[in-house]
Design a protein around this motif. Structure first.
Motif, PDB file in Angstrom:
ATOM      1  N   GLN A 192       0.831  -1.197   0.000  1.00 36.83           N
ATOM      2  CA  GLN A 192       0.000   0.000   0.000  1.00 36.83           C
ATOM      3  C   GLN A 192       0.871   1.255   0.000  1.00 36.83           C
ATOM      4  N   ALA A 193       0.305   2.319  -0.488  1.00 35.50           N
ATOM      5  CA  ALA A 193       1.025   3.592  -0.483  1.00 35.50           C
ATOM      6  C   ALA A 193       1.461   3.933   0.945  1.00 35.50           C
ATOM      7  N   GLY A 194       2.699   4.407   1.049  1.00 38.55           N
ATOM      8  CA  GLY A 194       3.270   4.700   2.349  1.00 38.55           C
ATOM      9  C   GLY A 194       4.059   3.556   2.949  1.00 38.55           C
ATOM     10  N   GLY A 195       3.943   2.391   2.344  1.00 37.42           N
ATOM     11  CA  GLY A 195       4.644   1.218   2.850  1.00 37.42           C
ATOM     12  C   GLY A 195       6.078   1.133   2.357  1.00 37.42           C
ATOM     13  N   SER A 196       6.711   0.009   2.693  1.00 39.83           N
ATOM     14  CA  SER A 196       8.125  -0.189   2.363  1.00 39.83           C
ATOM     15  C   SER A 196       8.346  -1.554   1.737  1.00 39.83           C
ATOM     16  N   LEU A 197       9.372  -1.632   0.922  1.00 42.34           N
ATOM     17  CA  LEU A 197       9.851  -2.889   0.361  1.00 42.34           C
ATOM     18  C   LEU A 197      11.366  -2.828   0.281  1.00 42.34           C
ATOM     19  N   ARG A 198      11.990  -3.994   0.326  1.00 38.34           N
ATOM     20  CA  ARG A 198      13.433  -4.067   0.149  1.00 38.34           C
ATOM     21  C   ARG A 198      13.744  -5.048  -0.971  1.00 38.34           C
ATOM     22  N   LEU A 199      14.398  -4.553  -2.003  1.00 34.80           N
ATOM     23  CA  LEU A 199      14.810  -5.384  -3.119  1.00 34.80           C
ATOM     24  C   LEU A 199      16.258  -5.830  -2.936  1.00 34.80           C
ATOM     25  N   SER A 200      16.536  -7.048  -3.386  1.00 34.69           N
ATOM     26  CA  SER A 200      17.902  -7.568  -3.372  1.00 34.69           C
ATOM     27  C   SER A 200      18.254  -8.080  -4.757  1.00 34.69           C
ATOM     28  N   CYS A 201      19.526  -8.003  -5.082  1.00 29.55           N
ATOM     29  CA  CYS A 201      20.004  -8.529  -6.362  1.00 29.55           C
ATOM     30  C   CYS A 201      21.386  -9.130  -6.133  1.00 29.55           C
ATOM     31  N   ALA A 202      21.488 -10.439  -6.366  1.00 31.78           N
ATOM     32  CA  ALA A 202      22.746 -11.142  -6.171  1.00 31.78           C
ATOM     33  C   ALA A 202      23.347 -11.534  -7.519  1.00 31.78           C
ATOM     34  N   ALA A 203      24.606 -11.188  -7.691  1.00 33.76           N
ATOM     35  CA  ALA A 203      25.336 -11.561  -8.910  1.00 33.76           C
ATOM     36  C   ALA A 203      26.142 -12.824  -8.633  1.00 33.76           C
ATOM     37  N   SER A 204      26.120 -13.746  -9.593  1.00 32.42           N
ATOM     38  CA  SER A 204      26.874 -14.994  -9.426  1.00 32.42           C
ATOM     39  C   SER A 204      27.469 -15.414 -10.763  1.00 32.42           C
ATOM     40  N   GLY A 205      28.437 -16.343 -10.665  1.00 34.93           N
ATOM     41  CA  GLY A 205      29.068 -16.840 -11.885  1.00 34.93           C
ATOM     42  C   GLY A 205      30.519 -16.418 -11.955  1.00 34.93           C
ATOM     43  N   SER A 206      30.996 -16.281 -13.179  1.00 36.50           N
ATOM     44  CA  SER A 206      32.396 -15.952 -13.426  1.00 36.50           C
ATOM     45  C   SER A 206      32.595 -14.444 -13.267  1.00 36.50           C
ATOM     46  N   ILE A 207      32.977 -14.028 -12.045  1.00 30.59           N
ATOM     47  CA  ILE A 207      33.110 -12.599 -11.723  1.00 30.59           C
ATOM     48  C   ILE A 207      34.466 -12.337 -11.099  1.00 30.59           C
ATOM     49  N   PHE A 208      35.215 -11.387 -11.674  1.00 30.32           N
ATOM     50  CA  PHE A 208      36.470 -10.952 -11.055  1.00 30.32           C
ATOM     51  C   PHE A 208      36.219  -9.733 -10.177  1.00 30.32           C
ATOM     52  N   SER A 209      35.484  -8.768 -10.715  1.00 32.90           N
ATOM     53  CA  SER A 209      35.145  -7.583  -9.926  1.00 32.90           C
ATOM     54  C   SER A 209      33.881  -6.939 -10.493  1.00 32.90           C
ATOM     55  N   ILE A 210      33.207  -6.199  -9.626  1.00 34.36           N
ATOM     56  CA  ILE A 210      32.007  -5.468 -10.035  1.00 34.36           C
ATOM     57  C   ILE A 210      32.233  -3.992  -9.798  1.00 34.36           C
ATOM     58  N   ASN A 211      32.022  -3.181 -10.808  1.00 39.46           N
ATOM     59  CA  ASN A 211      32.174  -1.742 -10.660  1.00 39.46           C
ATOM     60  C   ASN A 211      30.848  -1.186 -10.154  1.00 39.46           C
ATOM     61  N   ALA A 212      30.137  -0.464 -10.962  1.00 41.83           N
ATOM     62  CA  ALA A 212      28.871   0.115 -10.519  1.00 41.83           C
ATOM     63  C   ALA A 212      27.754  -0.923 -10.557  1.00 41.83           C
TER      64      ALA A 212
ATOM     65  N   VAL B  40      23.478  -6.185  -4.290  1.00 48.27           N
ATOM     66  CA  VAL B  40      23.039  -4.802  -4.147  1.00 48.27           C
ATOM     67  C   VAL B  40      21.611  -4.805  -3.628  1.00 48.27           C
ATOM     68  N   TYR B  41      21.295  -3.817  -2.798  1.00 42.28           N
ATOM     69  CA  TYR B  41      19.980  -3.715  -2.180  1.00 42.28           C
ATOM     70  C   TYR B  41      19.345  -2.368  -2.523  1.00 42.28           C
ATOM     71  N   LEU B  42      18.026  -2.346  -2.474  1.00 42.47           N
ATOM     72  CA  LEU B  42      17.297  -1.087  -2.614  1.00 42.47           C
ATOM     73  C   LEU B  42      16.207  -1.072  -1.552  1.00 42.47           C
ATOM     74  N   GLN B  43      16.398  -0.244  -0.540  1.00 33.97           N
ATOM     75  CA  GLN B  43      15.381  -0.059   0.488  1.00 33.97           C
ATOM     76  C   GLN B  43      14.455   1.049   0.020  1.00 33.97           C
ATOM     77  N   MET B  44      13.177   0.725  -0.112  1.00 40.20           N
ATOM     78  CA  MET B  44      12.198   1.681  -0.618  1.00 40.20           C
ATOM     79  C   MET B  44      11.182   1.982   0.470  1.00 40.20           C
ATOM     80  N   ASN B  45      11.165   3.215   0.920  1.00 37.05           N
ATOM     81  CA  ASN B  45      10.232   3.662   1.953  1.00 37.05           C
ATOM     82  C   ASN B  45       9.272   4.701   1.385  1.00 37.05           C
ATOM     83  N   SER B  46       8.192   4.931   2.104  1.00 37.19           N
ATOM     84  CA  SER B  46       7.199   5.932   1.693  1.00 37.19           C
ATOM     85  C   SER B  46       6.808   5.747   0.232  1.00 37.19           C
TER      86      SER B  46
END
Length: 122
Positions: free
Chosen positions: A13-33, A78-84
């Motif tokens: 509902q409007a005014g509520g909160s959610l938290r998104l997550s995103c996990a990278a996996s596999g052949s990774i040496f480094s992650i920039n942005a 990486v996470y995204l905390q979404m409030n309001s």
């Protein structure tokens, strides 16, 4: 192979909160942005928030002060905390990462997750 897997979307509902997550996996040496984009029905995909490997952040004006992006480099996540939340925040949220796959090549590539739906009811 590299995969980005998002989670945490849903209906709130409007005014509520959610938290998104995103996990990278596999052949990774480094992650920039890493970042979050969203696409509302009938609209172009837009940047919501981004974070560099040094934790420098950038936000769309429409979410600044309500959303917080963060990352855990040890978990390649990486996470995204979404409030309001507002109805206009509704859309499919996509994770993006700029990844260098090996030590032996400086080449970096852009990867995208499959998207997670966020719906905010009024």
């Amino acid at each position: 192979q590299v995969q980005l897997v998002e989670s945490g979307g849903g209906l709130v509902q409007a005014g509520g909160s959610l938290r998104l997550s995103c996990a990278a996996s596999g052949s990774i040496f480094s992650i920039n942005a890493m970042g979050w984009y969203r696409q509302a029905p009938g609209k172009q995909r837009e940047l919501v928030a981004a974070i560099t490997s040094s934790d420098i952040t950038n936000y769309a004006d429409s979410v600044r002060g309500r959303f917080t992006i963060s990352r855990d480099n040890a978990k390649n996540t990486v996470y995204l905390q979404m409030n309001s939340l507002k109805p206009e925040d509704t859309g499919v949220y996509y994770c993006n990462a700029d990844i260098r796959r090996t030590l032996w090549s400086p080449r970096r590539e852009d990867y995208w997750g499959q998207g997670t739906q966020v719906t905010v009811s009024s």
